[in-house]
Motif scaffolding. Structure first.
Motif, mmCIF file in Angstrom:
data_model
loop_
_atom_site.group_PDB
_atom_site.id
_atom_site.type_symbol
_atom_site.label_atom_id
_atom_site.label_comp_id
_atom_site.label_asym_id
_atom_site.label_seq_id
_atom_site.Cartn_x
_atom_site.Cartn_y
_atom_site.Cartn_z
ATOM 1 N N ARG A 187 0.802 -1.217 0.000
ATOM 2 C CA ARG A 187 0.000 0.000 0.000
ATOM 3 C C ARG A 187 0.841 1.276 0.000
ATOM 4 N N ASP A 188 2.124 1.164 0.296
ATOM 5 C CA ASP A 188 3.003 2.330 0.200
ATOM 6 C C ASP A 188 3.543 2.388 -1.231
ATOM 7 N N VAL A 189 3.118 3.401 -1.985
ATOM 8 C CA VAL A 189 3.455 3.484 -3.404
ATOM 9 C C VAL A 189 4.006 4.887 -3.705
ATOM 10 N N ALA A 190 5.174 4.921 -4.348
ATOM 11 C CA ALA A 190 5.857 6.185 -4.623
ATOM 12 C C ALA A 190 6.101 6.344 -6.116
ATOM 13 N N VAL A 191 6.402 7.561 -6.511
ATOM 14 C CA VAL A 191 6.782 7.862 -7.893
ATOM 15 C C VAL A 191 8.056 8.689 -7.848
ATOM 16 N N ALA A 192 8.920 8.520 -8.834
ATOM 17 C CA ALA A 192 10.196 9.237 -8.860
ATOM 18 C C ALA A 192 10.649 9.398 -10.300
ATOM 19 N N GLY A 193 11.648 10.257 -10.507
ATOM 20 C CA GLY A 193 12.181 10.501 -11.837
ATOM 21 C C GLY A 193 11.586 11.751 -12.459
ATOM 22 N N GLY A 194 12.152 12.165 -13.578
ATOM 23 C CA GLY A 194 11.753 13.412 -14.210
ATOM 24 C C GLY A 194 10.287 13.496 -14.570
ATOM 25 N N VAL A 195 9.691 12.391 -15.019
ATOM 26 C CA VAL A 195 8.286 12.404 -15.424
ATOM 27 C C VAL A 195 7.359 12.526 -14.215
ATOM 28 N N SER A 196 7.880 12.305 -13.010
ATOM 29 C CA SER A 196 7.048 12.460 -11.815
ATOM 30 C C SER A 196 6.666 13.917 -11.581
ATOM 31 N N ALA B 25 11.612 19.915 -6.950
ATOM 32 C CA ALA B 25 13.068 20.088 -6.947
ATOM 33 C C ALA B 25 13.810 18.764 -6.957
ATOM 34 N N PHE B 26 13.141 17.692 -6.522
ATOM 35 C CA PHE B 26 13.793 16.387 -6.432
ATOM 36 C C PHE B 26 13.321 15.421 -7.524
ATOM 37 N N THR B 27 12.577 15.923 -8.505
ATOM 38 C CA THR B 27 12.124 15.043 -9.590
ATOM 39 C C THR B 27 13.189 14.927 -10.674
ATOM 40 N N THR B 28 13.761 16.055 -11.066
ATOM 41 C CA THR B 28 14.797 16.022 -12.097
ATOM 42 C C THR B 28 16.135 15.647 -11.478
#
Length: 340
Positions: free
Chosen positions: A269-278, A304-307
């Protein structure tokens, strides 16, 4: 005594340096390269030259903003890969030289792991609520589209990934077909807000398991435009917003369908997204909606932490330092690898 890590990032066209002390971010400096906009994409030779110009002032500024002197550092962490080899060589060489001159341990960081661990960057005077292990992370950028099962700071497993193109690449290349400026992803996101997401239907891949494919979508998008241009030479100009909205909606549906399947199958149930497209507003909205509908604990990084940024390299280096995971000074950078 504090544990202070200097992080250096130079995998593509952003030169960045950051300082983290005991897991708390003190500075994060990024020098962008505008020269590539004229060419519609990153030119590796120009990128490496710009890194050479930027890296010393960027590192200096990061230390200044953090209020830290070089003799207070405990280690130097750097992006070893994946990325553009010329760009990586600049950051790697500088990090090695700095660590050697200060007699500090050197920590190599996988760029993709850095994106995942960006969720553990803690800022002063900000709430800190990172995901709990194990969690799923959708890692989406111009070069990667992966579903990562994150078991600990040091144990990550790719359970799904693109078999051809990445989601970010699909955004950029379809934007280029429409004559939109580079980078295309943010432009598509902006124009999509004024369009209808169901105006056009593009093909979706039927790939088994949790893997992705976006090459068919790009082809379908190209053929749609080609066929309509035969009847209306101004089709793109008349329907740019709708094309962007439909493209973005299709990419997000593809991404979220496989992520839902993985979350249900693994009962996470803990779901994250990361990376430039986030940074894409539609994808961020989809995560919020999925969290409400499926009772997920959703984790979306600050813009600020996506790219590409050195804060994610420094926090990864911090946890590797605690685990005494250092590297030899003769390790070369690498352009391609998995997250492991």
């Amino acid at each position: 005594m504090r544990t202070i890590i200097l992080g250096i990032e130079s995998s593509c066209d952003d030169t960045s340096a950051a300082v983290i002390a005991d897991g708390i971010l003190l500075s994060n400096v990024i020098a962008n390269q505008d020269v590539h906009k004229a060419y519609g994409g990153v030119v590796p030779e120009l990128a490496s030259r710009a890194h050479q110009q930027n890296i010393i002032p960027v590192v200096y500024e990061a230390l200044e903003r953090a209020g830290i002197t070089s003799d207070q550092l405990n280690a130097v962490a750097f992006t070893r890969g994946p990325g553009l080899m010329g760009s990586l060589l600049v950051g790697t060489s500088f990090a090695k030289g700095l660590a050697l001159s200060l007699n500090l341990p050197l920590i190599d960081v996988n760029h993709l792991q850095g994106h995942v661990l960006a969720h553990f960057i803690q800022e002063k005077d900000h709430d800190f609520a990172p995901p709990a292990f194990p969690f799923l992370c959708l890692l989406v950028s111009g070069g990667n589209s992966q579903i990562v099962l994150v078991k600990s700071y040091y144990d990550m497993e790719i359970i799904g990934q693109t078999i051809d193109d990445a989601a970010g690449e699909a955004f950029d290349k379809c934007a280029k077909v429409m004559g939109l400026p580079y980078p295309g992803g943010p432009v598509v996101d902006r124009l999509a807000k004024e369009g209808a997401p169901d105006a056009f239907v593009f093909s979706k891949p039927q790939i088994k398991g949790y893997d992705y494919s976006f090459s068919g979508l790009k082809t379908s998008f190209l053929y749609t435009i080609r066929d309509h241009l035969k009847e209306d030479p101004f089709f793109i100009q008349r329907h740019t917003n709708d094309l962007c909205a439909s493209l973005q909606n299709t990419i997000i549906e593809i991404l979220m369908e496989k992520l839902r399947k993985a979350a249900f199958d693994l009962n996470i149930r803990d779901v994250a997204v990361a990376g430039g497209v986030s940074a894409n507003s539609g994808l961020r909205k989809a995560f919020v909606e999925h969290g409400e509908k499926y009772h997920w604990n959703v984790f979306i990084p600050k813009f600020a932490f996506t790219t590409d940024n050195a804060a994610m390299i420094a926090i990864t280096g911090y946890y590797k330092y605690l685990n005494k995971q250092f590297c030899d000074i003769d390790l070369p950078p690498f352009s391609k690898t998995t997250i492991a």
